[in-house]
Design an enzyme around this catalytic site. Sequence first.
Site, PDB file in Angstrom:
ATOM      1  N   ARG A 104       0.733  -1.159   0.009  1.00 51.80           N
ATOM      2  CA  ARG A 104      -0.336  -0.140  -0.080  1.00 51.80           C
ATOM      3  C   ARG A 104       0.908   1.206   0.107  1.00 51.80           C
ATOM      4  NH1 ARG A 104      -1.960   1.243   4.259  1.00 51.80           N
ATOM      5  NH2 ARG A 104      -1.085  -0.149   5.477  1.00 51.80           N
TER       6      ARG A 104
ATOM      7  N   TYR B 266      -1.740  -3.649  -6.431  1.00 49.47           N
ATOM      8  CA  TYR B 266      -1.309  -4.219  -5.346  1.00 49.47           C
ATOM      9  C   TYR B 266      -2.840  -4.596  -4.241  1.00 49.47           C
ATOM     10  CZ  TYR B 266      -0.060  -5.479  -0.780  1.00 49.47           C
ATOM     11  OH  TYR B 266       0.107  -6.037   0.635  1.00 49.47           O
TER      12      TYR B 266
ATOM     13  N   LYS C  18      -9.527  -2.190   2.365  1.00 46.22           N
ATOM     14  CA  LYS C  18      -9.149  -1.047   2.859  1.00 46.22           C
ATOM     15  C   LYS C  18     -10.029   0.276   2.543  1.00 46.22           C
ATOM     16  CE  LYS C  18      -5.854  -3.371   5.202  1.00 46.22           C
ATOM     17  NZ  LYS C  18      -6.279  -3.768   6.665  1.00 46.22           N
TER      18      LYS C  18
ATOM     19  N   HIS D   9     -10.488  -2.001  12.486  1.00 41.01           N
ATOM     20  CA  HIS D   9      -9.317  -2.712  11.937  1.00 41.01           C
ATOM     21  C   HIS D   9      -8.861  -3.934  13.001  1.00 41.01           C
ATOM     22  CE1 HIS D   9      -4.732  -2.702  10.289  1.00 41.01           C
ATOM     23  NE2 HIS D   9      -5.441  -3.451   9.765  1.00 41.01           N
TER      24      HIS D   9
ATOM     25  N   SER E 220       0.712  -3.148  12.791  1.00 38.86           N
ATOM     26  CA  SER E 220       1.389  -4.239  11.886  1.00 38.86           C
ATOM     27  C   SER E 220       2.369  -4.881  12.559  1.00 38.86           C
ATOM     28  CB  SER E 220       1.505  -3.629  10.524  1.00 38.86           C
ATOM     29  OG  SER E 220       2.561  -2.584  10.642  1.00 38.86           O
TER      30      SER E 220
ATOM     31  N   CYS F  66       2.439  -7.479  14.545  1.00 37.42           N
ATOM     32  CA  CYS F  66       2.068  -7.911  15.698  1.00 37.42           C
ATOM     33  C   CYS F  66       1.482  -9.186  15.990  1.00 37.42           C
ATOM     34  CB  CYS F  66       1.213  -6.788  16.415  1.00 37.42           C
ATOM     35  SG  CYS F  66       1.995  -5.378  16.966  1.00 37.42           S
TER      36      CYS F  66
ATOM     37  N   ASP G 213      -8.939  -9.507  10.349  1.00 37.25           N
ATOM     38  CA  ASP G 213      -8.545  -8.105   9.827  1.00 37.25           C
ATOM     39  C   ASP G 213      -9.281  -6.786  10.038  1.00 37.25           C
ATOM     40  OD1 ASP G 213      -6.420  -6.399   8.905  1.00 37.25           O
ATOM     41  OD2 ASP G 213      -7.456  -6.240   6.839  1.00 37.25           O
TER      42      ASP G 213
ATOM     43  N   ARG H 235       2.010 -12.385   0.212  1.00 39.79           N
ATOM     44  CA  ARG H 235       0.710 -12.421   0.470  1.00 39.79           C
ATOM     45  C   ARG H 235       0.168 -14.029   0.073  1.00 39.79           C
ATOM     46  NH1 ARG H 235      -1.339  -8.158   3.895  1.00 39.79           N
ATOM     47  NH2 ARG H 235       0.414  -6.754   3.788  1.00 39.79           N
TER      48      ARG H 235
HETATM   49  O1  TSX Z   1       1.981 -13.624  15.903  1.00 41.78           O
HETATM   50  C1  TSX Z   1       2.766 -13.493  17.142  1.00 41.78           C
HETATM   51  N1  TSX Z   1       1.993 -13.879  18.274  1.00 41.78           N
HETATM   52  C2  TSX Z   1       0.668 -13.939  18.254  1.00 41.78           C
HETATM   53  C3  TSX Z   1       0.445 -15.330  18.065  1.00 41.78           C
HETATM   54  C4  TSX Z   1      -0.768 -15.752  18.433  1.00 41.78           C
HETATM   55  N2  TSX Z   1       4.134 -13.140  17.042  1.00 41.78           N
HETATM   56  C5  TSX Z   1       4.738 -13.098  15.705  1.00 41.78           C
HETATM   57  C6  TSX Z   1       4.665 -11.618  15.457  1.00 41.78           C
HETATM   58  C7  TSX Z   1       5.084 -11.231  13.988  1.00 41.78           C
HETATM   59  C8  TSX Z   1       4.095 -11.280  13.242  1.00 41.78           C
HETATM   60  C9  TSX Z   1       4.983 -13.246  17.999  1.00 41.78           C
HETATM   61  N3  TSX Z   1       6.219 -13.206  18.339  1.00 41.78           N
HETATM   62  C10 TSX Z   1       4.238 -13.630  19.352  1.00 41.78           C
HETATM   63  C11 TSX Z   1       2.893 -13.900  19.463  1.00 41.78           C
HETATM   64  O2  TSX Z   1       2.483 -13.956  20.289  1.00 41.78           O
HETATM   65  N4  TSX Z   1       5.407 -13.442  20.468  1.00 41.78           N
HETATM   66  C12 TSX Z   1       6.391 -13.235  19.557  1.00 41.78           C
HETATM   67  C13 TSX Z   1       7.734 -13.222  20.211  1.00 41.78           C
HETATM   68  C14 TSX Z   1       8.496 -14.239  20.420  1.00 41.78           C
HETATM   69  C15 TSX Z   1       9.087 -15.018  19.263  1.00 41.78           C
HETATM   70  C16 TSX Z   1       9.682 -16.360  19.454  1.00 41.78           C
HETATM   71  C17 TSX Z   1       9.502 -17.013  20.483  1.00 41.78           C
HETATM   72  C18 TSX Z   1       8.863 -16.432  21.709  1.00 41.78           C
HETATM   73  C19 TSX Z   1       8.399 -15.127  21.606  1.00 41.78           C
HETATM   74  N5  TSX Z   1      10.131 -18.192  20.518  1.00 41.78           N
HETATM   75  C20 TSX Z   1      10.374 -19.087  21.576  1.00 41.78           C
HETATM   76  O3  TSX Z   1      10.111 -18.716  22.847  1.00 41.78           O
HETATM   77  C21 TSX Z   1      10.977 -20.421  21.510  1.00 41.78           C
HETATM   78 MN    MN Z   2      -4.941  -5.064   8.222  1.00 40.33          MN
END
Ligand code: TSX
Ligand code: MN
Length: 550
Positions: free
Chosen positions: A30, A158, A167, A187, A209, A211, A236, A328
């Site tokens: 975007r 895109y 969106k 959102h 984004s 998270c 979303d 994607r």
């Molecule tokens: O999506 C994530 N979530 C929500 C899941 C339901 N991610 C990925 C974010 C990028 C898109 C996460 N990253 C989450 C999370 O709850 N937590 C983390 C941080 C994290 C990354 C790796 C580990 C732990 C926490 N690995 C181990 O503990 C082995």
């Molecule tokens: Mn979105």
Amino acid sequence: MLADGNFIELNQQTYPHCHLHRSNPNDVARTEGLTFICARQMSDAGPTNNWMAPADAKEKVRPLFEGAMKGRTMYVVPYILGPASSPYSKVGVEITDSAYVAASMRIMSRMGKPALDRLGSSDDFVPGLHSLGDLDPKRRFILHFPEEKLIWSVGSGYGGNALLGKKCFALRIASWMAHEQGWMAEHMLILGLEDPSGKVTYMAAAFPSACGKTNLAMMVSTLETQGYRVWTVGDDIAWMHIASDGTLRAINPEAGFFGVAPGTNIKTNPNVISAAHHNTIFTNVAITAKSHEPWWEGMDGAPPDGLISWKGAPWKPGSETAAHPNARYTVPASQSSSISDRWEDPAGVPISAIIFGGRRAHLAPLVYESHNWQHGVFIGATMASETTAAATGAVGVTRRDPMAMLPFCGYNMGDYFGHWLEMGSKLKNPPKIFHVNWFRRDADGKFLWPGYGENVRVLKWMLDRIEGRARATETPIGYVPEPSSLTLDGLSIPRETLNELLRVDPGNWMEEDQAIAKFLEKFGDRLPPALSQEQKSLTARLSSSSVATK
Ligand code: TSX
Ligand code: MN
């Protein structure tokens, strides 16, 4: 599309009815700088949107459409946002010269006959005009005319710029309509948490984004043996209305998931991995040269030998990633084994909790609950995430993204906060509002919380709060869990780690409070007084910083 190169066939044994689309390398995300809210008054677009006067915008952009579709196929795409029979659903018609857009809209919305049947002879639909133009970003514009409920998009093929139902309509135009009509276009993912008795409690969540919103929406609970399961309603967007009984009811206006592929694997999101093995459009992923299977960074271990990059050239390890970081999948929602049996309920699902969140390495506790709706709106309006990807500039910079709506609110965001406050006053039993942070780190930079499927423990605490079972400690920022009220069996989390996850540091929060005060100034006299009051109350609570158990 196969004949003209718009689609490349993937392995039809392992990925039946799956295709790869490669977009122009200058058209992979975007483009917020080229996105405009064309309301008559600049102040109605507000300080967070680009603005052009409607007449000026049309005069400027009309020439880019002239002759643009010559020699191309024009698709007329009628679609419904929301379940076909829901009173909350809305119809759009997109005109496009992109077959990829038409094919994607068929997955992402209820497209074609159901839409024409619903529309009948009514003129109650949102028209959207889209052309690829010449794909030059200098001649790219994403225009919204909220007063006449019209969308013009030219110069991009895109997703978020070109699938006008997503969106552009479901968030920007819909948020304006929702403000006018007394509902909410947000959102947000929508999920249902099933308890051991089989009762399902629905929650909606907004995150900036990166998270993991889709991962949370499709999460596989680690408490399944105890009877807690997560069901997906949407990943979303949520449209939420106050029903006649005073409850807040949410529908998912979409019919598919348009998710970021890199980082998605059997551990982070097993449900979408199995869903995206058939009837899926992949965009800008890499493929294996011999077996034509999709691949992206973070799918599993090391890249296999013989990869073709997202640009179509043999890939060698080095600077560029094999898949584009914003590659994607476009997959029908019905294909996820986590899909809720009420995901197409025309009445929507009743929302009992609203969750905000962000990526905060040291500030925010794992979870906290607002004092009330108004305080929850303040938490949403001031939420922030710290940047991670080096590609987007400095790492660790705090970006505020109110309700994760910064790029998607189709009107003045000060008025939007006011609308949130007003909705709360109309709800009989407003949902509880929480804030979560899966991303807190220790002094060595290690994540303190395992995240992913373990997040169900946090959802369960919310459910227990809703039902009046879980104990919480009052802090200056809200209620944090009493450690014993979290279900942690089967997890080996040291007591010190748990304390660190739940700690509220008044000093750090005083700095945050100053940053919040500065941020809110941006909205000037359109900022609802209630939110400046909330900010002042936070200052006061931090200053006295007394801690008592509720
Ligand atoms: O999506 C994530 N979530 C929500 C899941 C339901 N991610 C990925 C974010 C990028 C898109 C996460 N990253 C989450 C999370 O709850 N937590 C983390 C941080 C994290 C990354 C790796 C580990 C732990 C926490 N690995 C181990 O503990 C082995
Ligand atoms: Mn979105």
